[in-house]
Scaffold this active site. Structure first.
Site, mmCIF file in Angstrom:
data_model
loop_
_atom_site.group_PDB
_atom_site.id
_atom_site.type_symbol
_atom_site.label_atom_id
_atom_site.label_comp_id
_atom_site.label_asym_id
_atom_site.label_seq_id
_atom_site.Cartn_x
_atom_site.Cartn_y
_atom_site.Cartn_z
ATOM 1 N N GLY A 1 0.826 -1.189 0.000
ATOM 2 C CA GLY A 1 0.000 0.000 0.000
ATOM 3 C C GLY A 1 0.864 1.243 0.000
ATOM 4 N N HIS A 2 0.213 2.381 0.180
ATOM 5 C CA HIS A 2 0.905 3.672 0.152
ATOM 6 C C HIS A 2 1.037 4.284 1.537
ATOM 7 C CE1 HIS A 2 -0.207 4.372 -4.377
ATOM 8 N NE2 HIS A 2 0.473 3.245 -4.167
#
Length: 421
Positions: free
Chosen positions: A254-255
């Protein structure tokens, strides 16, 4: 009140309000409404939308201390876009998901108003909502993500969000799996006193705009002890959010966990009083990030990132007042103000320099940025490798930042004054 006193106040506020508004009356005059009693089939192919709507109508209108809509285990229920709306008459509304909910398999099978699906499942205008598992909510996102956007441009820009909570209060969500929504997996909007715990949220690591939990225009939000693996931010905090407490999150892929983006198209947007602590990031593109657009207005303040563990993170610490994910971006002098940000006890490994990026505007510099006990190593160094590719980038970048550092700081940040004892 200085920043440290403010943090003490925030901790006491969060601690004293972990359960939200009190509804302590016993569950007398409670009733269960099973979707099978309303004609649900539960084979994953027949459309059960009407049965769910009929069950919800009785659940919401039941007058008693507790009203439960029951979705039995061992079955899969196909639902078109659906809204469970209040206000309801019981003080406690339980949406018990023991079975599985699934969206239509392909985009063309979705039945949307005016061909635009804003979301798949919405809960709105409800006070005292309890959504509990252990069931799964499957948004069937892969067919949406694989659309040819040159051919289906409109559909690509209108991917529906998965599960939305809006205009509600005293909401408790626990023990469910949310997976593969075409857009945001879960969105919390225009609500207060929301408690989220023990969720598993998943989407492909390369899926577009699939934030795990998005928080927008909410206050008093608590997100704890959950595993989030997505193609975008594990948690994103948007405009109008305040008193947000996030802890015990395992994020990756993810970020990372992001505040923003804020200030797009010159808008005035604010996020304040946020705590992110005791979180683990594994092979994420970012760690903890604040991102604002050039030309925006507003304020980000009183943010604490504490006790963060990093495992092979690409960009562990970021403040970016120049956020623009496009190839052509215009320069502006206006910027969202960022102040009173604290980073404490952040340890682990990163895969790409710079490990710390504090990139702030000359006209609106970042103020009162505090760092204490930061130890971020190159991943290869952390593994004890004798030979590894060296980067030409510095380990830290710092532009137009004012603040202080205390204790051991690695990498060093020349822009922060070292506090004397």
């Amino acid at each position: 009140m200085d920043f440290f006193m403010l943090l003490t106040y925030l901790f006491s506020l969060f601690h004293n309000n972990q359960t939200g508004p009190s509804h302590s009356s016993p569950d007398v005059n409670s009733k269960i409404f099973n979707v099978f009693n309303y004609g649900a089939i539960g084979n994953g192919y027949a459309d059960d939308t009407k049965a769910f709507m009929d069950a919800w109508e009785d659940t919401c209108n039941y007058i008693g201390s507790k009203s439960t809509m029951e979705i039995p285990q061992g079955r899969t229920f196909l639902l078109q876009p659906i809204g469970f709306h209040g206000p309801c008459k019981s003080k406690k509304i339980v949406f018990s998901i023991s079975g599985n909910l699934t969206a239509p398999y392909a985009p063309y099978q979705w039945k949307c108003n005016e061909d635009y699906c804003h979301q798949w499942i919405e809960f709105a205008h409800i006070n005292g909502l309890y959504i509990d598992g252990p069931g799964t909510i499957d948004g069937q996102g892969p067919k949406w993500w694989s659309l040819n956007c040159k051919k289906y441009e409109q559909a690509c820009h209108r991917r529906p969000r998965g599960m939305v909570i809006s205009h509600s209060s005293n909401v408790h969500i626990s023990n469910i799996v949310v997976k593969d929504s075409p857009n945001f997996q879960m969105s919390l909007e225009d609500s207060k006193w929301i408690f989220v715990k023990q969720l598993t949220i998943t989407a492909d690591g390369d899926s577009p705009n699939t934030d795990g939990i998005h928080i927008q225009r909410c206050r008093n939000v608590f997100v704890h002890n959950s595993n989030i693996h997505t193609g975008d931010d594990c948690i994103s905090i948007g405009d109008g959010s305040k008193y947000v407490n996030i802890s015990g999150i395992s994020c990756g892929p993810g970020h990372g966990i992001s505040i923003g983006s804020l200030g797009r198209n010159g808008s005035k947007e604010t996020v304040e009083n946020v705590i992110v602590r005791d979180c683990i990031f594994r092979k994420t593109d970012n760690g903890v990030r604040i991102k604002t657009w050039q030309g925006g207005r507003g304020l980000v303040r009183n943010i604490l990132f504490e006790r963060i563990k990093l495992h092979g993170v690409t960009r562990p610490i970021i403040i970016d007042q120049f956020y623009c994910p496009h190839s052509q971006c215009n320069n502006h002098t206006d910027a969202v103000e960022i102040k009173n940000i604290m980073y404490k006890h952040i340890h682990g490994t990163a895969v790409k320099k710079p490990f710390v990026e504090l990139l702030c505007s000359k006209s609106v510099p970042c103020r009162d940025i505090y760092m204490n006990d930061i130890d971020i190593l190159d991943q290869d160094e952390g593994k004890g490798k004798k030979y590894h590719k060296r980067s030409s980038h510095p380990p830290a970048e710092c532009i137009n930042v004012r603040g202080e550092s205390n204790g051991a700081i690695k990498p060093k940040l020349a822009c922060l004054d070292s506090e004397r004892h």
